[in-house]
Design a protein around this motif. Structure first.
Motif, PDB file in Angstrom:
ATOM      1  N   ASN A   1       0.869  -1.171   0.000  1.00 29.81           N
ATOM      2  CA  ASN A   1       0.000   0.000   0.000  1.00 29.81           C
ATOM      3  C   ASN A   1       0.908   1.223   0.000  1.00 29.81           C
ATOM      4  O   ASN A   1       2.050   1.126   0.436  1.00 29.81           O
ATOM      5  CB  ASN A   1      -0.879  -0.040   1.263  1.00 29.81           C
ATOM      6  N   PRO A   2       0.459   2.371  -0.463  1.00 33.02           N
ATOM      7  CA  PRO A   2       1.319   3.555  -0.364  1.00 33.02           C
ATOM      8  C   PRO A   2       1.706   3.895   1.079  1.00 33.02           C
ATOM      9  O   PRO A   2       2.790   4.436   1.311  1.00 33.02           O
ATOM     10  CB  PRO A   2       0.484   4.667  -1.003  1.00 33.02           C
TER      11      PRO A   2
ATOM     12  N   VAL B   1      10.672  -1.202  -7.945  1.00 31.57           N
ATOM     13  CA  VAL B   1       9.762  -1.117  -6.798  1.00 31.57           C
ATOM     14  C   VAL B   1       8.336  -0.988  -7.322  1.00 31.57           C
ATOM     15  O   VAL B   1       8.025  -0.069  -8.079  1.00 31.57           O
ATOM     16  CB  VAL B   1      10.103   0.066  -5.876  1.00 31.57           C
ATOM     17  N   PHE B   2       7.484  -1.929  -6.914  1.00 32.70           N
ATOM     18  CA  PHE B   2       6.087  -1.955  -7.344  1.00 32.70           C
ATOM     19  C   PHE B   2       5.181  -1.611  -6.172  1.00 32.70           C
ATOM     20  O   PHE B   2       5.457  -1.974  -5.024  1.00 32.70           O
ATOM     21  CB  PHE B   2       5.715  -3.338  -7.888  1.00 32.70           C
ATOM     22  N   MET B   3       4.088  -0.931  -6.466  1.00 36.67           N
ATOM     23  CA  MET B   3       3.091  -0.591  -5.449  1.00 36.67           C
ATOM     24  C   MET B   3       1.880  -1.493  -5.607  1.00 36.67           C
ATOM     25  O   MET B   3       1.362  -1.681  -6.715  1.00 36.67           O
ATOM     26  CB  MET B   3       2.660   0.870  -5.596  1.00 36.67           C
ATOM     27  N   GLY B   4       1.420  -2.035  -4.513  1.00 36.18           N
ATOM     28  CA  GLY B   4       0.214  -2.839  -4.521  1.00 36.18           C
ATOM     29  C   GLY B   4      -1.026  -1.982  -4.327  1.00 36.18           C
ATOM     30  O   GLY B   4      -1.051  -1.089  -3.471  1.00 36.18           O
ATOM     31  N   ALA B   5      -2.036  -2.226  -5.142  1.00 34.60           N
ATOM     32  CA  ALA B   5      -3.368  -1.654  -4.912  1.00 34.60           C
ATOM     33  C   ALA B   5      -4.209  -2.784  -4.341  1.00 34.60           C
ATOM     34  O   ALA B   5      -4.967  -3.455  -5.040  1.00 34.60           O
ATOM     35  CB  ALA B   5      -3.960  -1.121  -6.211  1.00 34.60           C
TER      36      ALA B   5
ATOM     37  N   GLU C   1       2.300  10.493  -5.474  1.00 32.98           N
ATOM     38  CA  GLU C   1       3.720  10.469  -5.843  1.00 32.98           C
ATOM     39  C   GLU C   1       4.250   9.045  -5.952  1.00 32.98           C
ATOM     40  O   GLU C   1       4.988   8.716  -6.893  1.00 32.98           O
ATOM     41  CB  GLU C   1       4.557  11.273  -4.839  1.00 32.98           C
ATOM     42  N   ILE C   2       3.869   8.193  -5.009  1.00 35.17           N
ATOM     43  CA  ILE C   2       4.348   6.810  -5.070  1.00 35.17           C
ATOM     44  C   ILE C   2       3.764   6.092  -6.286  1.00 35.17           C
ATOM     45  O   ILE C   2       4.468   5.345  -6.976  1.00 35.17           O
ATOM     46  CB  ILE C   2       4.020   6.066  -3.763  1.00 35.17           C
ATOM     47  N   ALA C   3       2.483   6.326  -6.573  1.00 31.58           N
ATOM     48  CA  ALA C   3       1.868   5.707  -7.754  1.00 31.58           C
ATOM     49  C   ALA C   3       2.578   6.151  -9.031  1.00 31.58           C
ATOM     50  O   ALA C   3       2.815   5.352  -9.939  1.00 31.58           O
ATOM     51  CB  ALA C   3       0.385   6.054  -7.814  1.00 31.58           C
TER      52      ALA C   3
ATOM     53  N   ASP D   1       7.538   1.525 -10.308  1.00 34.30           N
ATOM     54  CA  ASP D   1       7.782   0.907 -11.611  1.00 34.30           C
ATOM     55  C   ASP D   1       6.529   0.241 -12.167  1.00 34.30           C
ATOM     56  O   ASP D   1       6.458  -0.036 -13.366  1.00 34.30           O
ATOM     57  CB  ASP D   1       8.917  -0.115 -11.495  1.00 34.30           C
ATOM     58  N   GLY D   2       5.580  -0.022 -11.323  1.00 29.60           N
ATOM     59  CA  GLY D   2       4.319  -0.592 -11.759  1.00 29.60           C
ATOM     60  C   GLY D   2       3.347  -0.624 -10.594  1.00 29.60           C
ATOM     61  O   GLY D   2       3.741  -0.484  -9.424  1.00 29.60           O
TER      62      GLY D   2
END
Length: 364
Positions: free
Chosen positions: A79-80, A104-108, A160-162, A166-167
């Motif tokens: 999560n962000p 670095v990937f962000m999870g939704a 910003e993180i989104a 990288d994805g």
């Protein structure tokens, strides 16, 4: 590959790690165990409280462990706001991870600013926990979430993180569609992983005289998940069919105890306002339970699933809920076949090895 999964919701990262390890990759899961649920992790990042002593202990814990969070090929944050810190402290941690690792990937995978925006705009979903038919005001718990995720700092950090990740990977239709309009090129939908090798299948409905319903209630999330209304409707069904309807209820218990209690039932009552089955519903389906909850057409379309729609989809209407539950009582001879179809659905679309490979393909 060397992979760091940071944070936890509903056992998703730990289950994903199991699949990745089985495929030969090195994985570290660092999290707080999703708090009281106490899911497994390799590195514990729990913060006991906000008092000064526990805050200092938590700062030391993060400092010690972040020195090890270098040199990974892939880092994925849940999560962000993936740490129990203020928004810009999370952003600083994200910057550190970007500097010292590969992608670095962000999870939704849960509540965030983009999901809330989609819920509030009244155009994305036909209903949600923020837009309930025939109800003019927000639920109290919904107001709390609105207060959290309209906070300017949280919104800015999420944005910003989104933008810099990288994805972005979404595990539910709701989260996927919330990011799609702004981040379609870097967004991927990957279903939640379920370790079916660890979950024994038991065909349900073997006692044709009764239907055993199970509902799990988290006191702090009862209203927002709609389990208060689900439980009310279930009690009304039991009043009408006292000999055919059995209710098992678990309230805020640890995950292992919850699973044991759930396995004694035929039907799980999950969430009222969801379009998609989450980890709780999917693990129950893998056990062979029927799920009453979110199974809207959009979910099956995203999976390109033309047949075997096993989830008993409900609308946020007490009449609809009662009718669906009553129908299970009246047609309980169909439960054994529906039980098999539930397991097959999970094996086809959510098997942890298949899902792990989808992550590897996306990360690459």
């Amino acid at each position: 590959m060397k992979i760091l999964l940071l944070g936890e919701y509903s056992n998703l990262h730990w289950t994903l790690a199991q699949g990745l390890r089985a495929l030969g990759h090195s994985v570290v899961v660092a999290s707080n165990g999703d708090r009281f649920k106490n899911y497994k992790r390799d590195i514990d990042l729990s913060r006991k409280s906000d008092n000064i002593i526990d805050t200092l202990k938590y700062a030391y814990l993060l400092s010690k462990n972040f020195r090890q969070f270098k040199g990974f090929d892939i880092v994925q944050i849940i999560n962000p706001l993936f740490l129990d810190l203020k928004p810009y402290k999370n952003l600083s941690a994200f910057n550190y991870l970007k500097k010292h690792n590969g992608k670095v990937f962000m999870g939704a995978f849960g509540n965030d600013a983009y999901w809330l925006q989609a819920c509030l705009n009244k155009n994305t979903f036909r209903y949600s926990e923020f837009d309930i038919p025939n109800q003019s005001d927000y639920l109290c718990s919904a107001k709390d979430i609105i207060k959290v995720w309209t906070d300017e700092d949280k919104v800015n950090v999420n944005k910003e993180i989104a933008e810099r990740a990288d994805g972005i990977i979404a595990c539910l239709y709701e989260y996927f569609v919330s990011y799609k309009s702004q981040f379609e090129k870097k967004l991927t939908y990957i279903p939640a992983p379920i370790n079916t090798s660890e979950i024994a299948f038991t065909q349900r409905g073997k006692d044709p005289s009764k239907v055993r319903f199970f509902i799990g209630i988290q006191k702090q999330r009862n209203e927002i998940k709609g389990t208060d209304i689900l439980y009310k409707c279930l009690q009304e069904v039991q009043l009408k069919y006292p000999n055919e309807c059995i209710i098992h209820k678990a309230e805020s218990v640890p995950y292992d105890e919850y699973i044991t209690m759930r396995d004694q039932s035929d039907v799980l009552l999950d969430q009222l306002y969801s379009y998609t089955p989450g980890m709780n519903a999917l693990t129950a389906m893998a056990q062979g339970l029927l799920v009453v909850g979110g199974g809207e057409p959009e979910t099956y379309d995203l999976l390109n699933k033309k047949n075997n729609h096993p989830i008993i989809n409900i609308l946020p209407s007490e009449e609809d809920i009662f009718n669906k539950l009553e129908n299970l009582i009246l047609n309980r001879e169909q439960i054994p076949l529906q039980s098999i179809n539930s397991r097959l659905f999970v094996e086809q679309h959510h098997d942890y090895l298949k899902i792990a490979q989808q992550y590897l393909d996306t990360w690459s």
